[in-house]
Design an enzyme around this catalytic site. Structure first.
Site, PDB file in Angstrom:
ATOM      1  N   LYS A 121       0.817  -1.219   0.000  1.00 19.42           N
ATOM      2  CA  LYS A 121       0.000   0.000   0.000  1.00 19.42           C
ATOM      3  C   LYS A 121       0.856   1.276   0.000  1.00 19.42           C
ATOM      4  O   LYS A 121       0.554   2.236  -0.712  1.00 19.42           O
ATOM      5  CB  LYS A 121      -0.921   0.019   1.212  1.00 19.42           C
ATOM      6  CG  LYS A 121      -2.076  -0.966   1.108  1.00 19.42           C
ATOM      7  CD  LYS A 121      -2.989  -0.863   2.322  1.00 19.42           C
ATOM      8  CE  LYS A 121      -3.905  -2.061   2.398  1.00 19.42           C
ATOM      9  NZ  LYS A 121      -5.312  -1.772   2.306  1.00 19.42           N
ATOM     10  N   GLU A 205      -4.711   8.353   6.536  1.00 15.70           N
ATOM     11  CA  GLU A 205      -5.301   9.031   5.371  1.00 15.70           C
ATOM     12  C   GLU A 205      -6.448   9.890   5.844  1.00 15.70           C
ATOM     13  O   GLU A 205      -7.138   9.543   6.814  1.00 15.70           O
ATOM     14  CB  GLU A 205      -5.894   7.996   4.396  1.00 15.70           C
ATOM     15  CG  GLU A 205      -4.902   7.366   3.474  1.00 15.70           C
ATOM     16  CD  GLU A 205      -5.531   6.259   2.617  1.00 15.70           C
ATOM     17  OE1 GLU A 205      -6.757   6.029   2.704  1.00 15.70           O
ATOM     18  OE2 GLU A 205      -4.793   5.620   1.882  1.00 15.70           O
ATOM     19  N   HIS A 240     -15.888  -2.037   5.800  1.00  9.51           N
ATOM     20  CA  HIS A 240     -14.891  -1.881   4.730  1.00  9.51           C
ATOM     21  C   HIS A 240     -14.750  -3.119   3.853  1.00  9.51           C
ATOM     22  O   HIS A 240     -13.772  -3.260   3.129  1.00  9.51           O
ATOM     23  CB  HIS A 240     -13.513  -1.483   5.280  1.00  9.51           C
ATOM     24  CG  HIS A 240     -13.568  -0.339   6.246  1.00  9.51           C
ATOM     25  ND1 HIS A 240     -14.090   0.887   5.908  1.00  9.51           N
ATOM     26  CD2 HIS A 240     -13.187  -0.236   7.536  1.00  9.51           C
ATOM     27  CE1 HIS A 240     -14.024   1.691   6.954  1.00  9.51           C
ATOM     28  NE2 HIS A 240     -13.485   1.039   7.956  1.00  9.51           N
ATOM     29  N   ARG A 296      -3.863  -9.196  -8.346  1.00  6.98           N
ATOM     30  CA  ARG A 296      -4.427 -10.557  -8.452  1.00  6.98           C
ATOM     31  C   ARG A 296      -5.805 -10.461  -9.089  1.00  6.98           C
ATOM     32  O   ARG A 296      -6.294  -9.376  -9.348  1.00  6.98           O
ATOM     33  CB  ARG A 296      -4.561 -11.131  -7.052  1.00  6.98           C
ATOM     34  CG  ARG A 296      -5.320 -10.149  -6.146  1.00  6.98           C
ATOM     35  CD  ARG A 296      -5.836 -10.760  -4.889  1.00  6.98           C
ATOM     36  NE  ARG A 296      -6.268  -9.787  -3.926  1.00  6.98           N
ATOM     37  CZ  ARG A 296      -7.462  -9.199  -3.888  1.00  6.98           C
ATOM     38  NH1 ARG A 296      -8.361  -9.463  -4.827  1.00  6.98           N
ATOM     39  NH2 ARG A 296      -7.776  -8.330  -2.953  1.00  6.98           N
TER      40      ARG A 296
HETATM   41  P1  ADP Z   1      -8.388  -3.313   2.050  1.00  6.80           P
HETATM   42  O1  ADP Z   1      -7.062  -3.591   1.439  1.00  6.80           O
HETATM   43  O2  ADP Z   1      -8.475  -3.826   3.451  1.00  6.80           O
HETATM   44  O3  ADP Z   1      -9.531  -3.720   1.185  1.00  6.80           O
HETATM   45  P2  ADP Z   1      -8.671  -0.537   1.191  1.00  6.80           P
HETATM   46  O4  ADP Z   1      -7.614   0.475   1.385  1.00  6.80           O
HETATM   47  O5  ADP Z   1      -8.875  -1.070  -0.181  1.00  6.80           O
HETATM   48  O6  ADP Z   1      -8.455  -1.728   2.230  1.00  6.80           O
HETATM   49  O7  ADP Z   1     -10.058   0.071   1.688  1.00  6.80           O
HETATM   50  C1  ADP Z   1     -11.231  -0.691   1.799  1.00  6.80           C
HETATM   51  C2  ADP Z   1     -12.410   0.235   2.003  1.00  6.80           C
HETATM   52  O8  ADP Z   1     -12.225   1.030   3.173  1.00  6.80           O
HETATM   53  C3  ADP Z   1     -12.635   1.241   0.890  1.00  6.80           C
HETATM   54  O9  ADP Z   1     -13.356   0.721  -0.179  1.00  6.80           O
HETATM   55  C4  ADP Z   1     -13.410   2.336   1.615  1.00  6.80           C
HETATM   56  O10 ADP Z   1     -14.760   2.022   1.784  1.00  6.80           O
HETATM   57  C5  ADP Z   1     -12.750   2.329   2.975  1.00  6.80           C
HETATM   58  N1  ADP Z   1     -11.659   3.322   3.000  1.00  6.80           N
HETATM   59  C6  ADP Z   1     -10.343   3.093   2.869  1.00  6.80           C
HETATM   60  N2  ADP Z   1      -9.650   4.252   2.914  1.00  6.80           N
HETATM   61  C7  ADP Z   1     -10.535   5.244   3.058  1.00  6.80           C
HETATM   62  C8  ADP Z   1     -10.463   6.663   3.161  1.00  6.80           C
HETATM   63  N3  ADP Z   1      -9.298   7.305   3.139  1.00  6.80           N
HETATM   64  N4  ADP Z   1     -11.613   7.355   3.288  1.00  6.80           N
HETATM   65  C9  ADP Z   1     -12.818   6.725   3.323  1.00  6.80           C
HETATM   66  N5  ADP Z   1     -12.955   5.402   3.237  1.00  6.80           N
HETATM   67  C10 ADP Z   1     -11.843   4.653   3.112  1.00  6.80           C
END
Ligand code: ADP
Length: 512
Positions: A121, A205, A240, A296
């Site tokens: 990430k 973030e 999430h 993936r």
């Molecule tokens: P993972 O790898 O666990 O799937 P992600 O970074 O892809 O994590 O985030 C998964 C979800 O979490 C996103 O689709 C969103 O709904 C929420 N999320 C992640 N970062 C943010 C952010 N900065 N602001 C709002 N929602 C977030």
């Protein structure tokens, strides 16, 4: 078709519905399959379908599906030429990709160095910054002292989200609404990161609280060409984690689609990316922000396949064999609309707690534009060892509204006996006006369904449907279920999950 020169058999380092999906693709390509499975997964659809089965260890994932050595040894023992990692488990592990290659096998996925460059990430956010693409503002510093993190969070401005750098699947993430809760939330993310992913490193973030989750499927081939296979919207999430995904997104303008797709391609190209990948963004107030890249196949890949008429898994395998050229960008044209619902073995009336037990009967209703991806059949057991997702129901139709209606009808006619499922919950969600008008954000579930579903009386129609469904199941294979009809009847009274009144509810349906 002519046999591929370099590839005649594929080992599958995974389980459940994705293992079944990969076996189908291999068989369609005329390839032999080697299933690398745990002791707990002997009674599963993938096990019954595979040509060769190698038990690589006990149920505990650390000693089977997450062990690099056992998977590589299993693939060698099964005389496979390649390893497909599916999703989850070792699928984004660069060391696994390397170990597979070191053993002289093909890895069905990107090169280990690409996984490192864009799969991590923090590394990916740095790469995308240098590609001058926007990502959510935040702190990714090496100074991980709690006081520094609290100060940085305050500088970003609350709400802030703290994430475990090694996290995934929605875990290791906490929202910090105010300075007062910062220390607790940060420490909790650090603890979760350490216990679940082996690292307590976190980053921060800005939390976007009215965003949509939009992701772009990309695919790169060995010649360096990368195309984007348009987007999926996955805003319906709980904690999430995605529950409902669709292609395309009703929100994107053609300009935005192009800008986001080209950003995704730039990121992939900067890492010499080969194979299937997904670039995730949040979209808020017309601006998009890079979130992460998954190196993936994605759980929700079928919706892309259905609107574009492609087969991503076969493409992955052919690409690993260097017998694939990516679809030219201008040839990628969507038709209609596809929606996927993830079906979990859980009790929607009790906050979604997992529901374990033997599947006494299961019926997925065939029909045009319906697709069911599952790894379980009647008689199989849902255990607590693995993710409780037992199936994906995917529908396609010409318009989004028709697809929503079809999904609702399909779910109403679907039947899983023996465990609870979230089917009633999904039906409620897709009937909500905010889902129907496509304005939902990632807050949707929390906003309208924070308690899940309230227990309710079953309607007369539902009970009638249930009785009919039971008759069908008992006529067609209660014997296969390894259980007496009497047992399934008793179980059904409490464990019925699929049927309800079919057709539109009063909440916001319009003509399609
Ligand atoms: P993972 O790898 O666990 O799937 P992600 O970074 O892809 O994590 O985030 C998964 C979800 O979490 C996103 O689709 C969103 O709904 C929420 N999320 C992640 N970062 C943010 C952010 N900065 N602001 C709002 N929602 C977030």
């Amino acid at each position: 078709m002519a046999k591929m020169k370099r590839l005649q058999s594929v080992a599958i380092a995974n389980r459940g519905e994705v293992a079944v999906r990969i076996i189908h693709a291999c068989h369609e390509l005329g390839l032999r399959t080697v299933l690398l499975h745990s002791e707990a997964d002997v009674q599963t659809r993938a096990y019954r379908m595979a040509d060769t089965r190698i038990c690589i260890g006990p149920a505990a994932t650390a000693e089977s599906y997450l062990s690099i050595e056992r998977n590589v040894n299993g693939a060698l023992a099964g005389k496979a030429d390649a390893v497909h990692p599916g999703f989850g488990f070792l699928s984004e592990n660069a060391a696994f990709a390397q170990a597979v290659m070191d053993a002289g096998l093909l890895f069905v996925g990107p090169k280990p160095e690409s996984i490192r460059a864009v799969g991590d990430k923090i590394a990916a956010k740095k790469t995308i910054a240098s590609a001058k693409a926007p990502s959510v503002p935040g702190y990714m510093g090496e100074d991980q002292r709690i006081e520094t993190l609290v100060e940085e969070a305050a500088k970003i401005g609350f709400p802030v989200i703290v994430k475990a750098a090694a996290g995934g699947g929605g875990r290791g993430m906490k929202v910090i609404r105010s300075r007062a809760e910062a220390v607790d939330q940060i420490s909790s993310a650090q603890r979760e990161g350490l216990s679940a992913f082996g690292s307590s490193v976190v980053f921060l973030e800005k939390y976007l609280d009215r965003a949509k989750h939009i992701e772009f499927q990309i695919f790169g081939d060995a010649s360096g060409d990368v195309s984007y296979l348009l987007e999926r919207e996955c805003s319906v999430q709980r904690r999430h984690q995605k529950i409902i995904e669709e292609a395309l997104s009703a929100t994107l303008t053609p300009e935005l689609r192009k800008a986001m797709g080209e950003t995704a391609v730039r990121l992939a190209q900067s890492a010499g990316y080969e194979g299937a990948g997904t670039v995730e963004f949040l979209l808020q107030d017309g601006n998009f922000y890079f979130l992460e890249m998954n190196t993936r196949l994605q759980v929700e890949h079928p919706v892309t396949e259905m609107v574009l008429g492609v087969d991503l898994v076969k493409a992955q395998i052919l690409n690993a064999a260097k017998e694939f050229r990516v679809w030219p960008q201008e040839s990628i044209v969507p038709h209609g609309h596809a929606i996927e619902a993830r079906i979990y073995a859980e009790n929607p009336y009790a906050g979604g707690i997992p529901s374990m037990g033997k599947i006494l009967g299961v019926k997925w209703p065939d029909g045009p534009g319906r697709r069911f991806e599952t790894g379980i059949d009647s008689g199989d057991e849902i255990t607590s060892f693995y993710d409780p997702m037992i199936a994906k129901v995917i529908v396609w139709d010409e318009t989004r509204l028709r697809a929503i209606k079809k999904l609702k009808t399909t779910l109403s006619q679907s039947l899983v006996l023996g465990v609870h499922t979230n089917i009633p919950f999904v039906k409620e969600m897709i009937s909500h006006p905010e889902f129907i008008d496509a304005s939902m954000t990632t807050q949707f579930v929390e906003k309208y369904f924070s308690e899940g579903l309230r227990p309710r009386e079953r309607s007369a129609t539902e009970l009638e449907f249930q009785k009919r469904a039971l008759d069908v199941v008992s006529n067609e294979g209660a014997a296969d279920a390894g259980t007496s009809l009497a047992a399934s009847r008793t179980a059904t009274a409490t464990w019925f999950s699929g049927a309800g009144s079919a057709g539109p509810s009063s909440s916001g349906w319009s003509n399609t």
